[in-house]
Design a protein around this motif. Sequence first.
Motif: not given
Lengths: 237, 305
Positions: A81-96
């Motif tokens: 599993c890659l934790v990419p550069e710049g995080r790339r979380i899903f911005p319009r989803m909740t943390v959960l």
Amino acid sequence: MTSLVVDGVHAFYGHIHALHGVSITVQPGEIVTLIGANGAGKSTTLKTIAGFLRPRPGRILLEGKPIAGLPPHEITRRGVCLVPEGRRIFPRMTVLENLEMGAFARGGRREIQDDLDRVCRLFPRLGERLGQTAGTLSGGEQQMLAIGRALMSRPRILLLDEPSMGLAPVLVELIFRTIQEINAQGVTILLVEQNALMALGVARRGYVLETGRVVLTDVAERLRENDLVRKSYLGEL
Amino acid sequence: MNWVLFGQQLINGVSLGAIYAVIALGYTMVYGIIELINFAHGDVYTAGSFVALATLVLLGASGHMAAAALAFALAVTFAVTMLVMGATGIVIERFAYRPLRGKQRLAPLLTAIGVSFSIENLLQLWMGPSPVPFPQIVPNPFFSLGPLTVGQMQLVVIGSSLVMMAALQLFVHRTRLGKAMRATAQDWMAAEIMGIDINKTIALTFFVGSVLAGAAGVITGLFYGNIWFINGFRAGLIAFTAAVLGGIGNTTGAALGGFLIGFIEVMTAQYVGFQWATVAVFSVLILVLIFRPTGLLGQQLPERT
């Protein structure tokens, strides 16, 4: 068995020859770091392992089995599993929801709940903000979320790309402590960092990359004493 | 001001807007995930009307059927049309757009226009260049709402559109595949890292959008009583305007934009002049693009790599 073997890997962005025969091994339970200047090929190496670039040529083995050439989602399903550069979380989803996406490739409601609890213990800040939209988190929280999300996939090996980038020093400390904690829980880690000093502080071994080639490799303590490393990457004269 | 007339036109505007809203959802979902204006989408909608007509003819449906037989025929028609159009959407994506993914933006855009013309001409070859009558099999009694009247078909149009919008919201927020779609629309690289097959997810997006367009096509045929091969050209552009007005990529915005555009079109026709209705709609497109390009509720686009 060796966790990860990268063997003579070349990779290209279009016509740009970015990796010139990179070879790396990671043993189970290790933290291994790749250090080097901007453009040395550190991130490219991680992206190639994660399947976003195809080695041409070169072999990549996960616990002895070849994974080169598989699409990225298949490689994730095999435990990288890659934790990419710049995080790339899903911005319009909740943390959960972000954390749940991390468990997308696996089943088991109970185990997923256990892992959620584990991630919330590791990052209490995330636990307090499960209902918050991820795009509104601070940079440090987003990095925690990116790492937590990756842990939700129960990776055999975690690839961390510049986890300290853009973070305040106190958060950098926190992220590195957490990396050690995750490793102590049994996750093998391949870490790419600009912050060579911190990276060599947590890693057991390191590789120094320059223009797409491994120019030096040793255990972390000896790399920290190495003249080339001190001059080039630790900012010493 | 004649408020009864206004109220009556409001009902007309809502039923027209409901159809635009359902079509706009398909535009906005596709744009939200691959940043392509799928100009063929309006034609998929009209093709849905044609497939529905063919299905009804095959079933021998007519206005004289018993209520149960009629309900069955309608259910089959909706199911067949939605599946056929969904499959069409997948085929279009697979063969027209996927080979061009990641190339310069203009190539898939021109291809979409080409697919649009192809569908229009296939429909014309199939049922001819003139409008084709669509069997009026659903009884359409009118009900009074105080001084206003509303037709049963208008209620069907509005009701079924709302059901589809609600179903879509449930699908994208509550199901695993729906969440995969949202994740891919927000950041395809991260989605891939989560183990999501983005090719399948993009195909699914086309499927869902085209299923909705197909359903809207059936409803249109039942509602207006005739269908024409070129309908999708105009309806598609108007629904696209609705999607831009609401904020492209934003499904709530597309629904809102659809209703607003229906309202604007009907009210312009009533109070300014019928011939100005389309002018008003496309003026909205121009004004939004100049003054508020992100639309009323904001764009929702993928993160840049």
